[in-house]
Design a protein around this motif. Structure first.
Motif, short mmCIF file in Angstrom:
data_model
loop_
_atom_site.label_atom_id
_atom_site.label_comp_id
_atom_site.label_asym_id
_atom_site.label_seq_id
_atom_site.Cartn_x
_atom_site.Cartn_y
_atom_site.Cartn_z
N ALA A 189 0.82 -1.20 0.00
CA ALA A 189 0.00 0.00 0.00
C ALA A 189 0.86 1.26 0.00
O ALA A 189 0.58 2.23 -0.72
CB ALA A 189 -0.93 -0.01 1.22
N ARG A 190 1.93 1.25 0.81
CA ARG A 190 2.81 2.42 0.86
C ARG A 190 3.54 2.60 -0.47
O ARG A 190 3.71 3.73 -0.96
CB ARG A 190 3.81 2.26 2.00
N LEU A 191 3.97 1.50 -1.07
CA LEU A 191 4.63 1.58 -2.37
C LEU A 191 3.68 2.13 -3.43
O LEU A 191 4.05 2.98 -4.24
CB LEU A 191 5.16 0.20 -2.77
N MET A 192 2.43 1.64 -3.40
CA MET A 192 1.44 2.11 -4.36
C MET A 192 1.17 3.61 -4.18
O MET A 192 1.02 4.34 -5.17
CB MET A 192 0.14 1.32 -4.19
N GLN A 193 1.13 4.06 -2.94
CA GLN A 193 0.90 5.47 -2.68
C GLN A 193 2.03 6.32 -3.24
O GLN A 193 1.80 7.38 -3.85
CB GLN A 193 0.77 5.71 -1.17
N ALA A 194 3.27 5.86 -3.05
CA ALA A 194 4.42 6.59 -3.58
C ALA A 194 4.38 6.62 -5.11
O ALA A 194 4.67 7.65 -5.73
CB ALA A 194 5.72 5.95 -3.09
#
Length: 600
Positions: free
Chosen positions: A70-75
Motif C-alpha cells: 500500500a505504501r509503495l502504491m501510494q508513492a
C-alpha cells in the motif's frame, strides 16, 4: 538551389580529419595496452562478489518494501500524478504560458547552472523528470521500516550514488552545454575527452583515476608548501619541521601541529595567501609541524601506539631539545586530533603535563554517529579490507581517496566527468584539488585498529576500553584547556558528532562552528572574507541547543583561536631560529617524506 552543407552552418563545423585519424590511432594503441596490463594484474587476484556488502542490504530493503504494497502504491501514485502535471506544464510552456515548475532544483546545484535547463522547454522537462524520479527513489527507500540502521544507511547512500550517476547532466545527449560545445567544435571536444579518459585509465593502471586539476602547475616545495623552515628531527614515521620566525619575539610556548596521516600536512600550507602555518608564524608562534611518512610494506606492523610514541612523544622531546621549552600548545587535525586526544588521556594517566593546551580541528572522538563513512565499515567490508591489507602491508592511498570522493560525488566525481570527458576541457589548476589527489597509504596494523576499535566499536569514548603503551585510555581525564573547531557541512566528521567531546573533556572547552566543510571551513584565512562562524559560551548537552543559542560572526575563525590561545599564556621570548638549539637541521622544509607519492 544548392543543398546546404554542414560545414556552411555558422554553428557547426566538422572536426579536423587529421585530428580524428591521430586520436583514433592513439585510442587503439593505448586502449590495447591498458586492457592488457589490467587483465594481467587481475589474473592472480581473488574475485570478491560483493566486497561492499551492498547486495544483502538491498535484498532486505526490497523484502520489507514488498511487505507493505500500500505504501509503495501510494508513492507510485504520487510520482505519476507529478509526472502527468509535468507533461501538462511542458505542453503549456510550448503554447507560450509560464507555469510554475513541478519541482525545482536546489539553487546551489551546479549541475543545472546552464540557462538552457530553465529556458528551453525540452531540457527543462528532462531536468524536472530527473528530479521527480530522484525524489521518488529516495522517498521509497527512506520510507522502508524495520531495516537495521547500518543497512538503512547503506541503502540510502548507494541509492543517492545511483541517482547522482543518472543525472542528465552526465550524458552527452541530455546536457545542453555539451551539445552546444559539440556543435561548436565539430565533435573535437569528445575526441579530446576520449584522450583524457585514456590518460586517466593509464594513470590508474586500468582503473579510472580522474584528473581533478592540472597537476603540472604545482610542485611541493616550489609553489605550494613554501613557508621557510627546516626539518630538525626525523624517525621512521615522521619528520618534524621547525618554521623560521617572521617576528622579533614569539610566544614562549611553541606550537605543535599534528595533521592527519590520511593526507599530507601541506593542506595547512598550500599557498602563502591561505597557509595556516605561515599565518601562525606571523602571529608570533614558533611552529613545529609533523610531516608523516607515506608508508610502504616495511611499516605494515606500525600501530596506533607507534604513532603516539614516534609521533607526539618524540616530537615533544625534539621540541624541548630545539627550544628548551617543556610546555607546548598542540593542534590536531581530523585523525591527528583523534591521536592527540588519545595521547592526552595517556599523558594524564602518567602525570605528563608537556601539552598545556589542545586545539582540535574537525576531530571525532565519539564515533557513535560517524556520518556516511560508516557505510564503509561493517564486519564484511572490514574482513575484506584486512585481507587486502595483509597481502600488501598497507591500504592503498587511492582506495581511501575514492571513499572520500564518493561522499561528495557530484562535486568530486561527476563534475570532472562532464568537464574532462564530455566538454573535453583541461581541469583547472587548483591547489586544494592537487593536495586531494596526492594520496597516502595506511599501515595495515594501524588502520585495522583505527577502523575496528574506534569506528566500528566506538571504544575510544569508553573509559578504559583501549590500552596503549601500558595505560588504559580515559578521555575524561583530559583537563587542560581545549578549543574545538568544527564545520557545519562536514561530510567526514559531522559537527554534531565532534560536539560530543564538549561533554567528555574535563577541563575548560571552547567550541566554535565554522561554515562550509571539512577542508574549506578550516583553511579559511581572514583576508579571504569568506565563510562565517558561530560562537556560544554555553555548552549544553544537545548540539542543536548550542546552535540555537549561538551568535553568527562574519569571516574566519582564525582570529578567535588566536585570542583564545594567547589568553592561555602570553609570555614572550626572542624569536627562535631553526638550528639554534640542540638539533641540527637535516634539510629544508617541506622535507623528503612529503615528496613521496603513491604510485598505485
Amino acid at each position: 538551389m544548392d543543398q546546404e552543407k554542414p560545414q556552411d552552418h555558422p554553428q557547426f563545423r566538422l572536426p579536423d580529419p587529421a585530428l580524428v585519424t591521430r586520436t583514433m590511432s592513439e585510442v587503439a594503441e593505448r586502449g590495447q595496452r591498458i586492457v592488457t596490463d589490467f587483465l594481467r594484474r587481475q589474473a592472480d587476484a581473488e574475485a570478491v562478489p560483493d566486497p561492499l556488502n551492498i547486495g544483502g542490504a538491498f535484498l532486505d530493503m526490497t523484502a520489507r518494501l514488498m511487505a507493505n504494497p500500500a505504501r509503495l502504491m501510494q508513492a507510485q501514485l504520487g510520482f505519476w500524478q507529478d509526472y502527468l502535471t509535468l507533461w501538462q506544464n511542458t505542453a503549456r510552456r510550448i503554447m507560450g504560458e509560464t507555469p510554475a515548475p513541478v519541482i525545482a532544483e536546489d539553487p546551489r546545484d551546479r549541475r543545472f547552472k546552464d540557462d538552457a535547463w530553465r529556458e528551453n522547454e525540452v531540457f527543462d522537462f528532462i531536468k524536472q523528470s530527473y528530479l521527480l524520479s530522484a525524489r521518488y527513489f529516495q522517498t521509497v527507500v527512506g520510507s522502508v521500516e524495520g531495516l537495521e540502521p547500518k543497512a538503512a544507511q547503506k541503502v540510502d547512500f548507494y541509492t543517492r550514488q545511483f541517482v547522482d550517476a543518472m543525472s542528465p547532466s552526465n550524458f552527452l545527449l541530455t546536457n545542453p552545454e555539451v551539445l552546444r560545445r559539440t556543435a561548436e567544435t565539430g565533435g573535437e571536444n569528445l575526441l579530446k575527452g576520449l584522450s583524457h579518459l585514456l590518460a586517466d585509465l593509464e594513470r590508474g593502471k586500468g582503473r579510472l583515476r580522474i584528473r581533478m586539476t592540472d597537476d603540472s602547475k604545482f610542485k611541493v616545495g616550489q609553489n605550494i608548501a613554501v613557508t621557510p623552515g627546516k626539518v630538525v628531527y626525523q624517525n621512521d614515521l615522521m619528520q618534524l619541521i621547525q618554521y623560521a620566525p617572521s617576528t622579533g619575539t614569539v610566544l614562549k610556548r611553541p606550537l605543535l601541529i599534528l595533521p592527519p596521516w590520511i593526507n599530507k600536512f601541506y593542506i595547512l600550507d598550500l599557498r602563502p595567501r591561505n597557509s595556516f602555518i605561515r599565518w601562525a608564524v606571523e602571529q608570533g608562534h614558533t611552529v613545529f609541524v609533523v610531516s608523516w611518512v607515506n608508508p610502504d610494506e616495511h611499516l605494515a606492523r606500525k600501530g596506533f601506539d607507534d604513532y603516539m610514541q614516534e609521533g607526539i612523544y618524540d616530537a615533544l622531546t625534539a621540541i624541548e631539545q630545539a627550544t628548551g621549552e617543556t610546555e607546548v600548545n598542540a593542534i590536531g587535525y581530523c585523525l591527528g586530533g583523534t591521536l592527540l586526544a588519545t595521547t592526552l588521556a595517556h599523558m594524564a594517566a602518567r602525570g605528563d603535563t608537556r601539552i598545556a593546551t589542545a586545539t582540535f580541528f574537525v576531530t571525532m572522538t565519539d564515533f557513535e554517529e560517524a556520518g556516511e563513512l560508516g557505510v564503509f565499515i561493517d564486519e564484511e567490508q572490514l574482513h575484506c579490507l584486512e585481507e587486502q591489507m595483509q597481502k600488501r602491508g598497507y591500504l592503498e592511498g587511492r582506495e581511501m581517496a575514492t571513499t572520500f570522493n564518493m561522499l561528495r560525488a557530484n562535486d568530486l566525481i561527476w563534475s570532472f566527468v562532464v568537464n574532462n570527458y564530455l566538454l573535453g576541457q583541461e581541469p583547472f589548476p587548483f591547489d586544494l584539488l592537487y593536495w586531494n589527489d596526492d594520496s597516502t597509504r595506511m599501515p595495515a596494523r594501524m588502520h585495522s585498529f583505527y577502523l575496528r576499535r574506534m569506528y566500528q566499536q566506538n571504544d575510544l569514548v569508553k573509559p578504559g576500553a583501549i590500552e596503549l603503551l601500558g595505560e588504559r585510555i580515559d578521555l575524561r581525564k583530559i583537563r587542560i584547556p581545549c578549543y574545538l573547531i568544527s564545520t557545519r557541512e562536514d561530510h567526514i566528521a559531522p559537527w554534531k558528532s565532534t560536539y560530543r567531546a564538549t561533554q567528555i573533556y574535563g577541563g575548560p572547552v571552547r567550541f566554535v562552528l565554522a561554515a562550509s566543510g571539512h577542508i574549506a571551513g578550516v583553511v579559511n584565512p581572514p583576508d579571504s572574507g569568506k565563510y562565517s562562524h558561530w560562537v556560544n559560551e554555553q555548552l549544553p548537552p544537545d548540539p542543536e541547543a548550542w546552535f540555537q543559542g549561538a551568535t553568527e560572526l562574519s569571516g574566519s575563525w582564525w582570529p578567535d583561536w588566536q585570542r583564545w590561545v594567547t589568553a592561555q599564556g602570553r609570555d614572550q621570548v626572542p624569536a627562535r631560529i631553526p638550528g639554534d638549539g640542540k638539533l641540527v637541521p637535516i634539510e629544508d622544509a617541506p622535507g623528503r617524506y612529503v615528496q613521496v607519492m603513491t604510485t598505485d
